[in-house]
Design an enzyme around this catalytic site. Sequence first.
Site, mmCIF file in Angstrom:
data_model
loop_
_atom_site.group_PDB
_atom_site.id
_atom_site.type_symbol
_atom_site.label_atom_id
_atom_site.label_comp_id
_atom_site.label_asym_id
_atom_site.label_seq_id
_atom_site.Cartn_x
_atom_site.Cartn_y
_atom_site.Cartn_z
ATOM 1 N N SER A 112 13.186 92.070 44.616
ATOM 2 C CA SER A 112 13.273 92.984 44.011
ATOM 3 C C SER A 112 11.593 93.541 44.670
ATOM 4 C CB SER A 112 13.507 93.613 42.916
ATOM 5 O OG SER A 112 13.290 94.500 42.452
ATOM 6 N N HIS A 113 11.159 94.041 42.884
ATOM 7 C CA HIS A 113 9.133 94.458 43.296
ATOM 8 C C HIS A 113 8.427 93.581 43.748
ATOM 9 C CE1 HIS A 113 10.614 94.224 39.525
ATOM 10 N NE2 HIS A 113 9.643 94.489 38.960
ATOM 11 N N ASP A 276 10.689 99.867 46.934
ATOM 12 C CA ASP A 276 10.287 98.484 46.635
ATOM 13 C C ASP A 276 11.012 97.953 47.905
ATOM 14 O OD1 ASP A 276 12.858 99.073 45.932
ATOM 15 O OD2 ASP A 276 12.523 97.356 44.211
ATOM 16 N N ASP A 278 13.694 95.391 48.001
ATOM 17 C CA ASP A 278 14.552 95.728 48.064
ATOM 18 C C ASP A 278 15.504 97.063 48.399
ATOM 19 O OD1 ASP A 278 14.998 95.695 45.262
ATOM 20 O OD2 ASP A 278 17.122 95.579 45.599
ATOM 21 N N ASP A 280 16.301 99.946 45.620
ATOM 22 C CA ASP A 280 16.524 100.892 44.963
ATOM 23 C C ASP A 280 15.634 100.733 43.830
ATOM 24 O OD1 ASP A 280 15.246 98.191 43.492
ATOM 25 O OD2 ASP A 280 17.480 97.346 43.289
ATOM 26 N N ARG A 281 14.039 101.264 43.537
ATOM 27 C CA ARG A 281 13.661 101.784 43.411
ATOM 28 C C ARG A 281 13.037 102.879 43.784
ATOM 29 N NH1 ARG A 281 11.484 97.770 38.345
ATOM 30 N NH2 ARG A 281 12.678 96.376 38.336
ATOM 31 N N LYS A 375 20.543 101.140 41.672
ATOM 32 C CA LYS A 375 20.244 102.192 41.643
ATOM 33 C C LYS A 375 19.713 102.034 42.999
ATOM 34 C CE LYS A 375 16.626 98.622 39.847
ATOM 35 N NZ LYS A 375 17.920 97.431 39.376
#
Length: 542
Positions: A112-113, A276, A278, A280-281, A375
Amino acid sequence: MIETITTTPYDDQQPGTSGLRKKVPHFQQPNYAANFIQSIFDALPLDGGETLVIGGDGRYYNREVILMAIRLAAGNGYGRVIVGKDGILSTPAASNLIRQRKASGGIILSASHNPGGPKGDFGIKYNVGNGGPAPERVTSAIFEKSKTISRYRVWTTPAPDISKLGETKLGDMIVEVIDPVADYAALMETLFDFEKIRALIALGFRLRFDAMHAVTGPYAREIFVNRLGAPADCVVNAEPKEDFGGGHPDPNAVHAADLIARLMAEDGPDFGAASDGDGDRNLIVGKGIVVSPSDSLAVLAANAHLAPAYAKGIAGVARSMPTSQAADRVAQKRGIGIYETPTGWKFFGNLLDAGKVTICGEESAGTGSDHVREKDGVWAVLLWLNVLAERRESVAAILEKHWAEFGRNFYQRHDYEEIDSKAANGLMESLRDRLASMAGQRFGTLVVSEADDFSYQDPIDGSIATSQGVRIVFSGGSRIVYRLSGTGTKGATLRVYIERFEADPAKHSLPPEEALKELIDTADVIGEIKKRTARSEPDVVT
């Protein structure tokens, strides 16, 4: 030909909030990644011939593990694997593919982030057939299998070239390499009024999107530039890189400081956004104003009807417990359902599947709807653009009018990163030990009305999650929440959430740090943060 490889288990493969995350060298240990992926397959009720989606955010070690996962899938009887070209596939795009292609599930390779590179972070997450993260009963089963694994099954010949679109075979299994952007972009066109957004841009509306050298660069170019007509230079840091260009792909005030600075300038763009690692944010920035994730969720819930997909209204809103209660005020005024869940998108899945909610959000910059079961950063940006195209007002004006109607929930999240795990757990245990006696205690002008350790019973399947964060609520509704994050890979991350509601519009322009000062000081006193962590201030404030 299928080969069975003997292996021995590792004792640290328990998935966290979003799968298994460790440093790259940890995943490079012999059989470490293969063990975990085989444990996923061993935990599933596979009959043979299923379809599996595989993709990742392009970070270091992605390609190697994707090629291995393809061979493992062939060795375990899958009929088809769908993989993004070069292994690229954003998390929301993967969720969409699982749903569109009726796959049994998907493996998403991302942290992710978190930072990337040879010494950075890596992660493996399994998503189930509805496109959402595996629920706890599945992740628990995976962990149990990982503790006793003794072999994994793999197709002996190499996986096909994933840099070329099209279908090939690996044994009896079809490997389909797809354009990672096309299906997702087509979905977005069904949700939003691209014609109105194009018209807004044609009038001179300027936007800037920072892809942070992460997965959303190709998605942003296709959607914002090719389909909406924005100038090519509106998308920056668009090339996905294994180390995210040496940056930290977390869309917050620290790591997206350049984007924010440009939006604060007098000659800056009208609208800015970032996503981010991947995809999703999201971070939303207007000229002269940064939108907090909690406020963004509330504004989108209040204005979703302006987009075609939500024109008939939304069924309800769900938010994670630490997210501010701004969305609650929208739901109450509009007469729709509001649900408070633990942190982790997997807790929204049952509510979305049951039609109880349409829009969900987390204070950690995650927002999404029932179009997928993750998300979705680009989706949030497009919904904001659709709202702006309809209302023809600035981001700042929309926020001011929203607060005037619903009141303002001043809110901050303070992150203390990579602190000693023993100290962090001791802090939380001390808080839990004092909960029973905390009601009625006074801290300055603040009086504790209730204190608890949040637990959640899923209203759909009855499952229970406990110890999800300590809540200290004060008379008048202000609150402080303490919890340890499950997304880091080193030490512990303590997150402290601070919230105060203000109904008076005359006070809505106060800086958050001023409006929250007494609560911020009280958070340290109650949590004994400085004393227990030796940290005088948080690493990140959002």
